[in-house]
Write a protein that holds these residues in place. Structure first.
Motif, short mmCIF file in Angstrom:
data_model
loop_
_atom_site.label_atom_id
_atom_site.label_comp_id
_atom_site.label_asym_id
_atom_site.label_seq_id
_atom_site.Cartn_x
_atom_site.Cartn_y
_atom_site.Cartn_z
N ALA A 58 -23.03 34.09 4.88
CA ALA A 58 -23.35 33.96 6.31
C ALA A 58 -22.48 32.91 6.97
O ALA A 58 -22.01 31.96 6.33
CB ALA A 58 -24.82 33.60 6.48
N THR A 59 -22.27 33.06 8.27
CA THR A 59 -21.60 32.01 9.03
C THR A 59 -22.60 30.88 9.28
O THR A 59 -23.82 31.06 9.18
CB THR A 59 -21.10 32.54 10.38
OG1 THR A 59 -22.24 32.89 11.20
CG2 THR A 59 -20.23 33.78 10.19
N VAL A 60 -22.08 29.71 9.62
CA VAL A 60 -22.97 28.56 9.83
C VAL A 60 -23.94 28.80 10.98
O VAL A 60 -25.08 28.32 10.95
CB VAL A 60 -22.15 27.27 10.07
CG1 VAL A 60 -21.40 26.87 8.82
CG2 VAL A 60 -21.18 27.43 11.23
N ASN A 61 -23.53 29.57 11.98
CA ASN A 61 -24.42 29.83 13.11
C ASN A 61 -25.52 30.82 12.76
O ASN A 61 -26.61 30.77 13.34
CB ASN A 61 -23.61 30.34 14.31
CG ASN A 61 -22.72 29.26 14.91
OD1 ASN A 61 -23.06 28.08 14.86
ND2 ASN A 61 -21.59 29.66 15.45
N LYS A 66 -33.77 30.28 14.45
CA LYS A 66 -33.92 30.73 15.83
C LYS A 66 -35.38 30.60 16.22
O LYS A 66 -36.27 30.74 15.37
CB LYS A 66 -33.46 32.19 15.96
CG LYS A 66 -32.04 32.46 15.43
CD LYS A 66 -30.98 31.71 16.18
CE LYS A 66 -29.57 32.16 15.75
NZ LYS A 66 -29.24 31.86 14.35
N PRO A 67 -35.72 30.35 17.48
CA PRO A 67 -34.79 30.32 18.62
C PRO A 67 -34.23 28.92 18.91
O PRO A 67 -33.45 28.77 19.84
CB PRO A 67 -35.68 30.77 19.78
CG PRO A 67 -37.03 30.22 19.44
CD PRO A 67 -37.14 30.30 17.93
N GLU A 68 -34.62 27.91 18.12
CA GLU A 68 -34.21 26.55 18.47
C GLU A 68 -32.70 26.37 18.47
O GLU A 68 -32.14 25.71 19.36
CB GLU A 68 -34.84 25.53 17.50
CG GLU A 68 -36.35 25.48 17.54
CD GLU A 68 -36.95 26.34 16.45
OE1 GLU A 68 -38.04 26.01 15.97
OE2 GLU A 68 -36.32 27.35 16.07
N ALA A 69 -32.03 26.93 17.42
CA ALA A 69 -30.57 26.81 17.30
C ALA A 69 -30.12 25.35 17.41
O ALA A 69 -29.19 25.01 18.13
CB ALA A 69 -29.87 27.67 18.35
N LEU A 70 -30.82 24.48 16.67
CA LEU A 70 -30.52 23.05 16.70
C LEU A 70 -29.52 22.64 15.64
O LEU A 70 -29.17 21.47 15.54
CB LEU A 70 -31.81 22.25 16.48
CG LEU A 70 -32.92 22.44 17.52
CD1 LEU A 70 -34.17 21.68 17.08
CD2 LEU A 70 -32.44 21.96 18.88
N GLY A 71 -29.05 23.59 14.86
CA GLY A 71 -28.28 23.25 13.69
C GLY A 71 -29.20 23.22 12.48
O GLY A 71 -30.43 23.31 12.61
N GLU A 88 -25.75 16.67 0.43
CA GLU A 88 -26.20 17.17 1.73
C GLU A 88 -25.12 18.07 2.32
O GLU A 88 -23.92 17.81 2.19
CB GLU A 88 -26.46 16.01 2.67
CG GLU A 88 -26.91 16.42 4.08
CD GLU A 88 -27.14 15.23 4.98
OE1 GLU A 88 -26.60 15.24 6.11
OE2 GLU A 88 -27.84 14.28 4.55
N THR A 89 -25.55 19.14 2.94
CA THR A 89 -24.64 19.95 3.74
C THR A 89 -25.38 20.35 5.01
O THR A 89 -26.58 20.62 4.98
CB THR A 89 -24.13 21.19 2.96
OG1 THR A 89 -23.16 21.88 3.75
CG2 THR A 89 -25.26 22.13 2.59
N ARG A 90 -24.65 20.35 6.12
CA ARG A 90 -25.29 20.64 7.40
C ARG A 90 -24.24 21.18 8.38
O ARG A 90 -23.04 21.07 8.15
CB ARG A 90 -25.93 19.38 7.98
CG ARG A 90 -24.95 18.29 8.36
CD ARG A 90 -25.65 17.14 9.08
NE ARG A 90 -24.70 16.16 9.59
CZ ARG A 90 -24.36 15.06 8.97
NH1 ARG A 90 -24.89 14.76 7.78
NH2 ARG A 90 -23.48 14.22 9.52
N GLY A 94 -22.12 25.21 16.83
CA GLY A 94 -20.72 25.34 17.20
C GLY A 94 -19.76 24.50 16.39
O GLY A 94 -18.55 24.49 16.66
N GLU A 95 -20.27 23.78 15.38
CA GLU A 95 -19.43 22.91 14.57
C GLU A 95 -19.24 23.49 13.17
O GLU A 95 -20.00 24.36 12.73
CB GLU A 95 -20.06 21.51 14.45
CG GLU A 95 -20.27 20.81 15.78
CD GLU A 95 -18.96 20.38 16.42
OE1 GLU A 95 -17.99 20.16 15.66
OE2 GLU A 95 -18.92 20.26 17.66
N ASN A 96 -18.23 23.01 12.45
CA ASN A 96 -18.01 23.41 11.07
C ASN A 96 -19.02 22.75 10.15
O ASN A 96 -19.63 21.73 10.49
CB ASN A 96 -16.59 23.04 10.62
CG ASN A 96 -15.53 23.84 11.34
OD1 ASN A 96 -15.75 25.01 11.68
ND2 ASN A 96 -14.38 23.25 11.56
#
Length: 370
Positions: A58-61, A66-71, A88-90, A94-96
């Motif tokens: 999957a892509t990071v996005n 959902k629906p928060e989409a806070l990362g 840790e990975t996060r 919109g970021e890598n």
């Protein structure tokens, strides 16, 4: 106590899990709950603690809840041989993706140096029936488990090939434009070929020398050209150059390590895996994963963390019990999911258990006894 296992796992806004924390002791982990409850999401989170895009690719996005989409964030405490690491990975919107090991920024490949993670998911059940791309990806995951640097070689090769394909699509015929790209592809390609070949030999050795209830396979890498036998950069560079006329017609690179296929023969019946029954194909896949784990136990010093999603599907009770026995004999922290608690009764106190439930789109995790 040495070994390789997660001692803590925390999820934040990851898929259906708004927040979850699991405390672990190194034993295998049985996760059960209804379909759609969020079991596989836990395994996917663990897979993100290895190089690459995880078990769903999957892509990071796509991962962000959902629906928060806070990362999202996945963190844990990892026991790796005689050391303890905080990992840790996060990814923010919109970021890598970011990786931290012991609070220090790190490349993804660094995760592969301290932890080896292998997985088997239901999407792989048709591995032998579908196209070669899935089998190459399966082979590369096995190869990556033995050689973390395989990721760098693959990225370099793919990047150079994309540039070459752009030239081919634009019908550029000047050889000068191709030379540097084909040299990059050849150098990375030779590394890919050698890494895959070595990994397959190691896997075959581990499979042939095992006392196991699962079937043995005869494995090979097949290629429509001479790429598999290529051992030098100059050889592969010549193959790319000779293929340009055909590649220009097709508008893409038609030869190279990106075109090989993994072949498996079910040894007991001397038939190809694609001709086996559904149950035999599943058993064959489990045999490869177990062989991978045995080989890594010898090479790395500890068996890998194993992610086995819906592992009981297509296995009868005897083979399911045999799988649990082999996992426990290995000493591997295997994370296994299933719909019902009864599927894991043979594990008894040899495993930790967690029930996953979902309500209004939010998953919850509760520790329990088998």
């Amino acid at each position: 106590m040495s070994g390789l296992s997660l001692l803590e796992l925390s999820l934040s806004h990851f898929r259906s899990h708004r927040s979850a924390k699991l405390t672990l002791d190194g034993r295998p982990v049985a996760i059960f709950g209804a379909n759609g409850a969020g079991k596989t999401n836990i395994l996917e989170a663990i897979s993100m603690l290895s190089p690459g895009r995880g078990l769903r690719r999957a892509t990071v996005n796509e991962i962000a809840r959902k629906p928060e989409a806070l990362g999202w964030k996945v963190s844990g405490v990892l026991r790796s041989l005689d050391q303890i690491h905080e990992v840790e990975t996060r990814a923010e919107p919109g970021e890598n993706r970011v990786v931290l090991i012991d609070d220090k920024s790190a490349r993804q490949i660094a995760l592969g140096r301290i932890a080896r993670i292998v997985w088997l998911i239901p999407a792989m059940d048709r591995l032998w029936l579908e196209g070669a791309e899935g089998r190459r990806r399966f082979l590369d995951r096995i190869t990556l488990s033995f050689e973390p640097k395989h990721a760098d070689a693959s990225v370099t090769y793919e990047k150079a090939m994309r540039e070459r394909n752009r030239l081919l699509k634009d019908q550029v015929r000047d050889a000068m434009w191709y030379g540097a790209l084909e040299a990059q592809m050849a150098e990375a390609g030779v590394a890919i070929i050698k890494n895959r070949t070595k990994a397959l030999e190691r896997l075959q050795l581990a499979m042939n020398g095992a006392q196991t209830s699962f079937p043995t396979a005869e494995l090979s890498i097949e290629s429509p050209d001479d790429v598999v036998a290529t051992i030098g950069k100059d050889d592969l560079t010549e193959i790319f150059a000779a293929s340009r006329p055909r590649d220009l017609v097709a508008g893409r690179s038609l030869v190279g390590p990106h075109r090989v296929d993994l072949k498996a023969i079910y040894a007991a019946k001397a038939i190809e895996a694609k001709q086996c029954s559904t149950g035999e194909q599943k058993a064959l896949l489990l045999s490869l994963i177990l062989a991978n784990a045995r080989a890594l136990s010898e090479d790395f010093g500890a068996p890998p963390i194993m992610l086995l999603d819906e592992v009981a599907a297509h296995l009868d009770a005897d083979r399911r019990a045999a799988l649990y026995d082999e996992i426990c004999a290995l000493g591997a922290q295997a994370w296994m999911t299933g719909t019902g608690q009864e599927l894991f009764e043979d594990l008894s106190d040899r495993a930790q258990a967690f029930e996953v439930a979902e309500s209004s789109g939010v998953s919850s995790v509760q520790a329990c006894e088998l």
